[in-house]
Design an enzyme around this catalytic site. Structure first.
Site, short mmCIF file in Angstrom:
data_model
loop_
_atom_site.label_atom_id
_atom_site.label_comp_id
_atom_site.label_asym_id
_atom_site.label_seq_id
_atom_site.Cartn_x
_atom_site.Cartn_y
_atom_site.Cartn_z
N LYS A 112 47.69 -37.49 40.44
CA LYS A 112 46.63 -38.41 40.85
C LYS A 112 46.71 -39.65 39.98
O LYS A 112 47.18 -39.58 38.83
CB LYS A 112 45.26 -37.75 40.67
P1 NAD Z 1 35.89 -44.02 50.65
O1 NAD Z 1 36.02 -45.06 49.61
O2 NAD Z 1 36.42 -44.28 52.02
O3 NAD Z 1 34.35 -43.60 50.81
C1 NAD Z 1 33.56 -43.22 49.73
C2 NAD Z 1 32.11 -43.08 50.22
O4 NAD Z 1 31.28 -42.60 49.14
C3 NAD Z 1 31.51 -44.41 50.68
O5 NAD Z 1 30.72 -44.19 51.84
C4 NAD Z 1 30.61 -44.78 49.49
O6 NAD Z 1 29.51 -45.59 49.88
C5 NAD Z 1 30.14 -43.41 49.05
N1 NAD Z 1 29.61 -43.42 47.69
C6 NAD Z 1 30.15 -43.99 46.60
N2 NAD Z 1 29.32 -43.82 45.55
C7 NAD Z 1 28.28 -43.11 46.00
C8 NAD Z 1 27.09 -42.61 45.39
N3 NAD Z 1 26.85 -42.81 44.10
N4 NAD Z 1 26.21 -41.92 46.16
C9 NAD Z 1 26.45 -41.72 47.46
N5 NAD Z 1 27.55 -42.16 48.09
C10 NAD Z 1 28.45 -42.85 47.37
O7 NAD Z 1 36.54 -42.70 50.01
P2 NAD Z 1 37.13 -41.43 50.77
O8 NAD Z 1 38.58 -41.63 50.90
O9 NAD Z 1 36.30 -41.13 51.97
O10 NAD Z 1 36.93 -40.31 49.64
C11 NAD Z 1 35.68 -39.61 49.49
C12 NAD Z 1 35.94 -38.32 48.72
O11 NAD Z 1 36.91 -37.54 49.42
C13 NAD Z 1 36.52 -38.51 47.31
O12 NAD Z 1 36.03 -37.47 46.47
C14 NAD Z 1 37.99 -38.33 47.52
O13 NAD Z 1 38.66 -37.92 46.34
C15 NAD Z 1 37.97 -37.22 48.55
N6 NAD Z 1 39.22 -37.12 49.32
C16 NAD Z 1 39.72 -38.17 50.03
C17 NAD Z 1 40.88 -38.01 50.76
C18 NAD Z 1 41.44 -39.11 51.64
O14 NAD Z 1 42.42 -38.84 52.37
N7 NAD Z 1 40.88 -40.29 51.67
C19 NAD Z 1 41.57 -36.79 50.75
C20 NAD Z 1 41.02 -35.73 50.02
C21 NAD Z 1 39.85 -35.91 49.32
#
Ligand code: NAD
Length: 422
Positions: A112
């Site tokens: 990561k």
């Molecule tokens: P993203 O940036 O697209 O979205 C993040 C979301 O979280 C946004 O809606 C943001 O407003 C919200 N957020 C941020 N701070 C916040 C808070 N304090 N309270 C409430 N909401 C809050 O990110 P993503 O890619 O959707 O990733 C989200 C999670 O999923 C992360 O933990 C990431 O590690 C995990 N993840 C993502 C992927 C991927 O393919 N993108 C894969 C596996 C896991």
């Protein structure tokens, strides 16, 4: 002996991960001899990223790339741009990638990366310079056969395109396989953008079926309406579930009849958040945890569900779209209360699974249809969850410890078979 360069607390990401490892060790049999290998990253790089801002000043940012394990294959895991990124957080996220990749049996280790930055404060040109310099700095340890980054919080296909271009320029050949989550024109895969949310849906659908919870009419609350949360919400909605509550960094909205996602999604795109959406009431952020719902999907950041919030959750099923959203103390509360948690290390593995498909397609230069990708994803996720469920039943342990058991057995068997060099 613990590592000298991080100081985890029980609730910090690395502390949470270490406690999850402690819980699985009793189920590892003779492989427990190798367990220490799980408690330290193989290699971590800390880099300085100086860039010239548009106003002519020079700013420095901290960047990281941690390769937790390369035992089963190249490193694989996203890159996060966030002001709270730390070495310890990146190490934990890398370790969870090792577990996740082994749980679904992908031929990868875990890695990561991240930059400690508020990307929303940078212009597009500044973001590009930041990304290119970061890619050059970590270029000594990434590569299609070494370690393959992908999008995570606040990074996307455009950032992957800049990373791919920078790496390719530095090595003197177009290397599409160095990152996944790329735009389609650059060797990206159909279905990748929504694949993590799709995996959350598939594991959620299977878990709901096993506990006798019909999706039709089920009430769903989602924290984080970004890539993962919004894709999962759309698929649950298409299966007849109602999305009754959503929270993001702009606020929390509630409508007991469910939102019209066809109206909410354009609002999200236009304003950048859920706040101000006309089709729902704004509620206090902390009230999110008391909402009457059947399924709760944390899909934002880690450490969101502590023991206090776990006691208030009314859902029967928690689907961890985010990485590390539940603290170990909260895990115990949820298990005692009979709330089923499908843990991050299997629940959100759909993204890396389609990243794997993308990497395979890039190598063969032969691209699959979206139906083919979604069908293969469904099959892998269902098979992996069944194996984990059987392990949980056999040892009478939570799905999280069962996922760690399946994954750690694969990682440590590979470790043992490879032996120690020299
Ligand atoms: P993203 O940036 O697209 O979205 C993040 C979301 O979280 C946004 O809606 C943001 O407003 C919200 N957020 C941020 N701070 C916040 C808070 N304090 N309270 C409430 N909401 C809050 O990110 P993503 O890619 O959707 O990733 C989200 C999670 O999923 C992360 O933990 C990431 O590690 C995990 N993840 C993502 C992927 C991927 O393919 N993108 C894969 C596996 C896991």
């Amino acid at each position: 002996m613990s590592l000298s360069y991080v100081h985890p607390t029980p609730d910090s990401p690395w502390g949470t991960y270490l406690s999850q490892v402690d819980r699985v060790v009793p189920y590892l049999g003779p492989l427990a001899r190798w367990a220490e290998t799980l408690r330290r990253p193989k290699r971590t790089l800390i880099v300085d990223i100086p860039i010239e801002l548009d106003d002519g000043t020079v700013a420095h940012y901290e960047g990281f790339r941690s390769q937790h394990s390369l035992t089963r294959g190249p490193g694989k895991g996203g890159v996060r741009y966030h002001p709270d990124v730390t070495l310890e957080e990146v190490m934990a996220l890398a370790a969870w990638m090792s577990i996740k990749n082994a749980a679904v049996n992908l031929p990868y280790g875990g890695a990561k990366g991240g930059i400690r930055v508020e990307p929303k404060k940078l212009s597009t040109k500044e973001l590009e310079r930041l990304t290119r310099r970061y890619t050059s700095e970590i270029g000594i340890i990434i590569g299609p056969q070494q370690d393959i980054p992908a999008p995570d919080v606040n990074t996307n296909g455009q950032i992957m395109a800049w990373m791919m271009d920078t790496y390719s320029m530095n090595v003197g050949a177009t290397a599409t396989g160095v990152v996944t989550g790329k735009p389609i024109h650059l060797g990206g895969s159909l279905g990748r953008v929504k694949s993590t949310g799709r995996g959350v849906f598939v594991t959620g659908r299977e878990a709901a079926r096993r506990i006798g919870l019909p999706l039709d009419g089920a009430r769903v609350a989602v924290q984080g309406m970004g890539n993962v949360g919004s894709s999962a919400a759309e698929l649950f909605n298409q299966s007849g579930a109602r999305i009754v509550c959503a929270q993001d960094h702009t606020g929390t909205i509630f409508n007991e009849h469910g939102f019209d996602l066809a109206e909410l999604m354009p609002h999200l795109r236009a304003t950048g958040g859920v706040a101000g959406f006309k089709g729902a009431d704004a509620i206090d952020n902390e009230d999110f945890w008391d909402v009457d719902c059947d399924i709760l999907i944390p899909a934002a950041l880690e450490g969101q569900i502590n023991a206090g919030r776990a006691n208030r959750i009314r859902a029967r099923l928690v689907l961890e779209g985010a990485n590390g959203p539940t603290l170990p103390s909260a895990d115990d509360v949820l298990a005692d209360r009979g709330v089923l948690v499908v843990p991050d290390v299997i629940c959100n593995a759909g993204g890396v699974t389609v990243s794997y498909f993308e990497w395979v397609q890039d190598f063969s230069s032969f691209f699959w249809t979206e139906d083919e990708i979604n069908m293969r994803l469904d099959k892998i996720m269902v098979g992996a969850l069944k194996n984990i469920w059987d392990t949980a039943d056999r040892h009478r342990i939570t799905l999280r410890t069962a996922t760690f058991a399946v994954a750690c057995e694969r990682i440590l068997t590979a470790r043992q078979e490879r032996g120690l060099y020299p």
